[in-house]
Design an enzyme around this catalytic site. Sequence first.
Site, PDB file in Angstrom:
ATOM      1  N   GLY A 250     -16.817  -9.853   1.832  1.00 59.13           N
ATOM      2  CA  GLY A 250     -17.784 -10.835   2.288  1.00 59.13           C
ATOM      3  C   GLY A 250     -18.368 -10.404   3.616  1.00 59.13           C
ATOM      4  O   GLY A 250     -17.633 -10.011   4.528  1.00 59.13           O
TER       5      GLY A 250
ATOM      6  N   ARG B 284      -2.662  -8.500 -10.996  1.00 66.71           N
ATOM      7  CA  ARG B 284      -2.751  -7.035 -11.045  1.00 66.71           C
ATOM      8  C   ARG B 284      -1.440  -6.340 -10.683  1.00 66.71           C
ATOM      9  O   ARG B 284      -1.289  -5.136 -10.906  1.00 66.71           O
ATOM     10  CB  ARG B 284      -3.871  -6.556 -10.123  1.00 66.71           C
ATOM     11  CG  ARG B 284      -5.260  -6.707 -10.740  1.00 66.71           C
ATOM     12  CD  ARG B 284      -6.333  -6.228  -9.792  1.00 66.71           C
ATOM     13  NE  ARG B 284      -6.641  -7.209  -8.758  1.00 66.71           N
ATOM     14  CZ  ARG B 284      -7.395  -6.976  -7.705  1.00 66.71           C
ATOM     15  NH1 ARG B 284      -7.898  -5.763  -7.504  1.00 66.71           N
ATOM     16  NH2 ARG B 284      -7.642  -7.922  -6.825  1.00 66.71           N
TER      17      ARG B 284
ATOM     18  N   GLY C 281      -8.098 -22.870  -5.431  1.00 63.78           N
ATOM     19  CA  GLY C 281      -8.823 -22.107  -4.427  1.00 63.78           C
ATOM     20  C   GLY C 281      -8.210 -22.182  -3.045  1.00 63.78           C
ATOM     21  O   GLY C 281      -7.306 -22.988  -2.776  1.00 63.78           O
ATOM     22  N   THR C 282      -8.722 -21.331  -2.159  1.00 61.62           N
ATOM     23  CA  THR C 282      -8.162 -21.209  -0.808  1.00 61.62           C
ATOM     24  C   THR C 282      -8.413 -22.456   0.045  1.00 61.62           C
ATOM     25  O   THR C 282      -7.561 -22.856   0.835  1.00 61.62           O
ATOM     26  CB  THR C 282      -8.743 -19.980  -0.110  1.00 61.62           C
ATOM     27  OG1 THR C 282     -10.182 -20.015  -0.209  1.00 61.62           O
ATOM     28  CG2 THR C 282      -8.242 -18.694  -0.762  1.00 61.62           C
TER      29      THR C 282
ATOM     30  N   ALA D 143      44.044  12.940   2.279  1.00 67.50           N
ATOM     31  CA  ALA D 143      43.014  13.074   1.259  1.00 67.50           C
ATOM     32  C   ALA D 143      43.511  12.606  -0.098  1.00 67.50           C
ATOM     33  O   ALA D 143      44.712  12.662  -0.398  1.00 67.50           O
ATOM     34  CB  ALA D 143      42.565  14.532   1.178  1.00 67.50           C
TER      35      ALA D 143
ATOM     36  N   ALA E 298       0.288 -18.785  -2.715  1.00 66.28           N
ATOM     37  CA  ALA E 298       0.452 -19.477  -3.997  1.00 66.28           C
ATOM     38  C   ALA E 298       0.009 -18.655  -5.194  1.00 66.28           C
ATOM     39  O   ALA E 298       0.297 -19.013  -6.338  1.00 66.28           O
ATOM     40  CB  ALA E 298      -0.328 -20.797  -3.968  1.00 66.28           C
ATOM     41  N   GLY E 299      -0.682 -17.549  -4.959  1.00 62.68           N
ATOM     42  CA  GLY E 299      -1.277 -16.785  -6.049  1.00 62.68           C
ATOM     43  C   GLY E 299      -0.263 -16.052  -6.921  1.00 62.68           C
ATOM     44  O   GLY E 299       0.854 -15.751  -6.490  1.00 62.68           O
TER      45      GLY E 299
END
Length: 424
Positions: A141, A15, A79-80, A393, A10-11
Site C-alpha cells: 500500500g 500459505r 478484517g484488521t 568408563a 488471528a489469521g
Amino acid sequence: MDIKSVILAAGKGTRMKSNLPKVLHEILGKALVGYVLDSVKHITNENFVIVGHHAEEVEKYVISHYENAKTVLQSPQLGTGHAVSMICPMLENYSGQVLILCGDTPLITEDTLKKFVEYHKENKSDITVMSAIFENPTNYGRIVRDSDNSLKCIVEEKDATLEQKAIKEVNAGIYCINWAKVKSAFSQLTSNNAQGEYYLTDIIEWGKKNGLSVNAYIMENNIETFGINSRVQLAEALKLLQKRINEKHMINGVTIVDPETTYISADTEIGQDTIIYPSTYIEGENKIGSNCKIGPMAHLRGGVEIGDYCKIGNFVEVKKAKIASHTNAGHLSYIGDSEIGSYVNIGAGTITANYNPLTKVKSKTVLEDNVKIGSNTVLVAPVKVEEGANVGALSVITKNIPAWALALTRSPLRVLSDWVKKQL
C-alpha cells in the site's frame, strides 16, 4: 506516555500449509508472536493479542510466556479493523496511546518502535502510521502525503493510479493512535470492498474527515517490516535474524568462527572472549560466560547457564542445565536437567538419563566440583556424584556416589587365549 499494544494474531496463514497457527511457527526456539511481544515489553504497560485461528494454542503460548499480555478472541475474523475493535470494551475509559502491530513480523525492533512512538508524541499526532522506503514497492500500500507532508491516505496497489504506483514510500502495517480520539472509528468502519472486510487502513480516511492529526513516520531499516506468510519467508527471516544476532555478539567481543553456520537465539547472552565454533545451534534462553569454547557442532536447547572458561565440544547437547566455571564436556555427550560444578570433566559419550517414559517425569543429575566422569557413562537421574568423585568408563550410575570415591560398574575383563585360532 501511557501505551498499550494490540498485536494482530488471528489469521490462519494459509500459505504456511500447516496445522500450526502461523504466529506460533518458531525461529531459533521462539514463536513469531514472541518476537513481537518482546519488541514492545519495555514500551507498553499492557498488551492485547488478538486470536482467532487455533485460538486456544495461541492463548496458551502467550499466557505462559508473557505476564503482561492477554488474549482477545476475534470470531469470526472480519478484517484488521474488526480485529482492533475487539478491545473496545476493555478500553472504554482508556485515554492513552495504542500501538498496533502484526504478530508475524519478527524483525521489528524495540529501538525502531521507541523512535516511532517518540515521533508520534513530538508531532502531537492522533494517528501515526509507520512507513518504509522500497526501491521496488510492488504489492505494498502506497503512502500518499498532503502538501504539508502529513498523511493524506494509503492506496492499495490494486487501486493505485500510475502516478501513485511510482511512490516508493509504503505502509509498514504499524500504527500508533490516540485511543480517546480514534476509538469511535472502529464502530464506524464499513466493509464496502471486494473482501467484505473492515480494514484498519480506513482509519486514515476517517481521521482526516474528522479533523485529526494524521502522519507517517519513515522507519530507518525497511527489513524490519518483513512479514511471514510462507515457509520460504520463515527461512529468510531466520537468516536475517542470524546475521543481526551474530553481528551483535561479535561487536560485543565474541568470536564467531563461521557466522554463516552459527545460529544463536535472541535470548542468549554470551561473555567476552568466548569462541563459538562452526555449525553450533543455540536456541531458547541461555547465558554463556566469558572465555568459553562452544562447538563445533554443539547444540544448546535452552535453559542453559554456562560459567566462565568452560568447553562444550563437538556433538554435545545441553538442555536446562547449569554448568559452573572451568568445566569441560568435550564431545558426544548429552547433559540435560543437570547441575554441574566447577572443574568437572565429562568424558565422551556420557549421557544424563533424565527422563522416565512411564511417569513422564524429568529428574535432576548433580555433579559437584572436581568430579570426573569416564567415557560412555550413563547417569540415571535422580542421582548425585559428590565432590571429587571419579566414575570409571562404561559405568551405569543409579545411586549417589560419595565424595572422593571411585565408582565402577563394568564387568571384569576376560581374555581367552588363542580363541580366534580355535575357530578356524
